[in-house]
Design a protein around this motif. Structure first.
Motif, mmCIF file in Angstrom:
data_model
loop_
_atom_site.group_PDB
_atom_site.id
_atom_site.type_symbol
_atom_site.label_atom_id
_atom_site.label_comp_id
_atom_site.label_asym_id
_atom_site.label_seq_id
_atom_site.Cartn_x
_atom_site.Cartn_y
_atom_site.Cartn_z
ATOM 1 N N ASP B 95 0.799 -1.229 0.000
ATOM 2 C CA ASP B 95 0.000 0.000 0.000
ATOM 3 C C ASP B 95 0.832 1.280 0.000
ATOM 4 N N GLU B 96 2.159 1.143 0.004
ATOM 5 C CA GLU B 96 2.941 2.368 -0.087
ATOM 6 C C GLU B 96 4.323 2.069 -0.655
ATOM 7 N N HIS B 113 7.814 8.564 2.348
ATOM 8 C CA HIS B 113 6.749 7.618 2.031
ATOM 9 C C HIS B 113 5.943 8.133 0.860
ATOM 10 N N LEU B 114 5.248 7.219 0.230
ATOM 11 C CA LEU B 114 4.285 7.628 -0.782
ATOM 12 C C LEU B 114 3.196 6.572 -0.791
ATOM 13 N N PRO B 115 1.962 6.974 -0.520
ATOM 14 C CA PRO B 115 0.886 5.965 -0.554
ATOM 15 C C PRO B 115 0.659 5.474 -1.980
ATOM 16 N N LEU B 116 0.228 4.234 -2.050
ATOM 17 C CA LEU B 116 0.075 3.603 -3.363
ATOM 18 C C LEU B 116 -1.400 3.258 -3.556
#
Lengths: 392, 392
Positions: B95-96, B113-116
DNA sequence: GGGATTCTTTTCCGACGTCAATAAAAGAAG
DNA sequence: CTTCTTTTATTGACGTCGGAAAAGAATCCC
């Protein structure tokens, strides 16, 4: 004891020469170009590496039958002259010593037994000396000298030092076996763990030839395992490696002599099978073969014992496959005499417990003549002769 | 997307140069003579290998504090100039995406971080590109260029090809991730399995530095294991290796998602713990942390679940130790948050199930910051930069 | 008897690492 | 203060190894 003089050594101790020779040794007659492709050297380098080996007589040109390609200059195949040199391999068990005389290709020429009255290092040493003497008498003469002696012992063996650090079976601790045997026989001596020795034989002359990652599982009195990872036999940092026999497959299983419960060996080892068959059938067994006979006769309780043993072995192999992802697992050992009784269970348990594509691992059996352990010892001697260091 | 021009390469692609550099990288400031002893080269060779590396700026002379020996000329220590080059590591989870910017010594400078939103390769790729863009913006300038991008993905990854062959978690098959990411970012890209990447980080920059045989066990959502044998990370012939999570520890145990029973992961994986705590206590759990909280509060049922989990992990580690005999096992992973709840059980189960001197293996834990996985990815990029081939 | 093709060898050359000698940088000894 | 001892680093000559390219060799096909 026989001066044995010379201490002939392998010409060209360069890594390239070893690689080339090993490739030819493991993969039959090869064209130089084929060797070059296999070991990643230039054709020129192969030519140069091969020449001194031919001059020294280790390699010869021309194969029996050359499969001609349709086009181009036919290859000039090169192969190892097995008769050029001989090696002796010795396996020390609890009650006897087995010795073989092999050629450079590790083909067994003569095999001999010698009963062992006790396990004292002195007794074993004189037994080895006697066996070596007998095997040396079978030699052709100076044209095929014996160039090395390999000794295989179960337990924790330091091959580099040539010492047996601890062998529970023989009740030995820190015995400098290589040094002692070299003094009594006058031969260069290699000492290694028995399962690793067998693994070396498979790696160079057997079903592991050409593979960089495979495992050998031995089924017999104990359940052992030799591992080859990255093209090298795994030795273990503390003298322990490949102890598949003491992988737990059932924490509620029978007690093992190692103190744990449900080890593979406590279910599928020879003693365990005899005990379990006795428990299941009530028959008093005086000999391991009798358990097998009962199962062969179709006695249900006995058959079930073998079935469970197969399941345990299959799970153990799956564990190895899950952890290491070998290309192949070679099952061998005296226990294969009962193979028909648990082949199916091994396969089933393996496939079930193998994770994902680990199940693609090629699991196969290989019959193991009684002198195979000693042949493994000879293989270590051959390996030491060709590559002085332990590495590839 | 940013030309990134040059594609700077490591000077002196000879094996000796890599060995020397790696030794200095892993073992802090070293005298040339010390390097020579460690890698087995002559002092002269080290001098010659070091010079171009200093000229290129990768190595610098002089350490902060030199412990003077009593006698003789003091050593002229050499160390890696971490600031000379930067690397980016990216870990793709369900999910990230987590990304880190590290220096040449693999010290993390920035983490992001980067949400996916979904797991489509295109989405992931543009996410990686965005993250890389953000991290590139943190760069100092041309004096410290970013020389590589490492991507860690769970599943079957072919590092040589740079492709994700099969990732059940992402539901990917045969995605040429290295190629795609190289196109979008303009950086040299290395793709590897996440656990192996973490293992590389430990091997070069962590508790595995200097060891040739060790294992990293990760405890978290899954139970994974990276193996280093003969100084190289084990990859497995069929893309499977180190699957300690699917070693069977109890054939009567709970069903695992892999279809088997009693896998380590089915007992000690995050989902398994949550399920078992729910079953034992009846409490409805919406978050993994709640299971831990219950155990911490002393709820007996919950504590037992953790105890059994520790036992399963300890058995799994013992299996690795019995088969490979590593010098050390490093336990890491998010699951260590609960370490106090099963440390004892891990130790006990390990000691019980380890065979003979395999119990001498040094089992230790290592706290794992959340960005550690991404740091592992950066480590693979650094490794690829220094040694183009996968080998040592 | 030419190509075509494939395997082998030769020759030259560069790269790399060791050896042995030398230089360098200290402290110790007198 | 000079000289010796000890340890580290460097230099340059030398030998070896392996690769590149080209030539040579052996066979089949046309």
């Amino acid at each position: 004891m026989r001066p044995t003089s010379s201490a002939e050594t392998f010409p060209a101790n360069t890594p390239a020469a070893s690689q080339v020779f090993t490739a030819v040794l493991s993969h039959g007659p090869l064209a130089r170009l084929e060797v070059s492709r296999r070991v990643g050297l230039s054709p020129a380098a192969v030519t140069k590496a091969v020449r001194p080996l031919i001059e020294a007589g280790y390699l010869v040109e021309g194969a029996d039958e050359e499969a001609r390609p349709a086009l181009g200059r036919p290859a000039n195949l090169v192969r190892v002259d097995g008769g050029r040199a001989l090696f002796i391999g010795v396996k020390v068990t609890g009650d006897e010593i087995i010795g073989v005389l092999t050629d450079l290709c590790c083909r067994v020429r003569v095999a001999r037994h010698l009963p062992l009255p006790d396990r004292d290092p002195r007794t074993v040493l004189s037994g080895i000396a006697e066996l070596v003497e007998q095997l040396l008498a079978e030699t052709d003469g100076p044209a095929a000298p014996v160039l090395g002696l390999g000794i295989a012992v179960s337990g924790d063996v330091d091959r580099g030092e040539g010492t047996v650090r601890y062998s529970p079976f023989l009740e030995w601790r820190d015995v400098p076996l290589a040094e002692l045997a070299a003094m009594t026989t006058g031969l260069p001596v290699t000492v290694d763990n028995d399962v690793r020795a067998l693994t070396v034989a498979e790696q160079w002359f057997g079903a592991g030839a050409g593979l960089t990652d495979f495992a050998v599982v031995t089924v017999g009195a104990g359940i052992g395992c030799g591992l080859v990872v990255h093209g090298r036999v795994v030795a273990g940092a503390h003298g322990v490696a490949g102890e598949i026999g003491h992988v737990t497959v059932d924490p509620a299983g029978p007690l093992c002599h190692c103190g744990n419960r449900g080890c593979v060996e406590a279910i599928a080892g020879e003693a365990a099978i005899v005990r379990q068959v006795h428990e299941a059938t009530g028959v008093r067994l005086t000999h391991p073969g009798e358990a097998l006979a009962l199962a062969r006769e179709g006695v249900a309780g006995a058959r079930e014992v073998y079935a469970r043993a197969g399941e345990a072995i299959g799970r153990g192999i799956a564990t190895v496959a899950n952890l290491l992802g070998p290309e192949r697992v070679i099952i061998s050992g005296e226990g294969l005499a009962a193979y028909d009784l648990f082949a199916e269970q091994i396969r089933d348990a393996f496939v079930t417990a193998a994770f994902g594509s680990a199940a693609q691992c090629d699991v196969r059996t290989r019959p193991l003549p009684f002198e195979e352990w000693a042949r493994g010892a000879a293989a270590t001697a051959i390996q030491s002769f060709i590559t002085p260091d332990t590495s590839r």
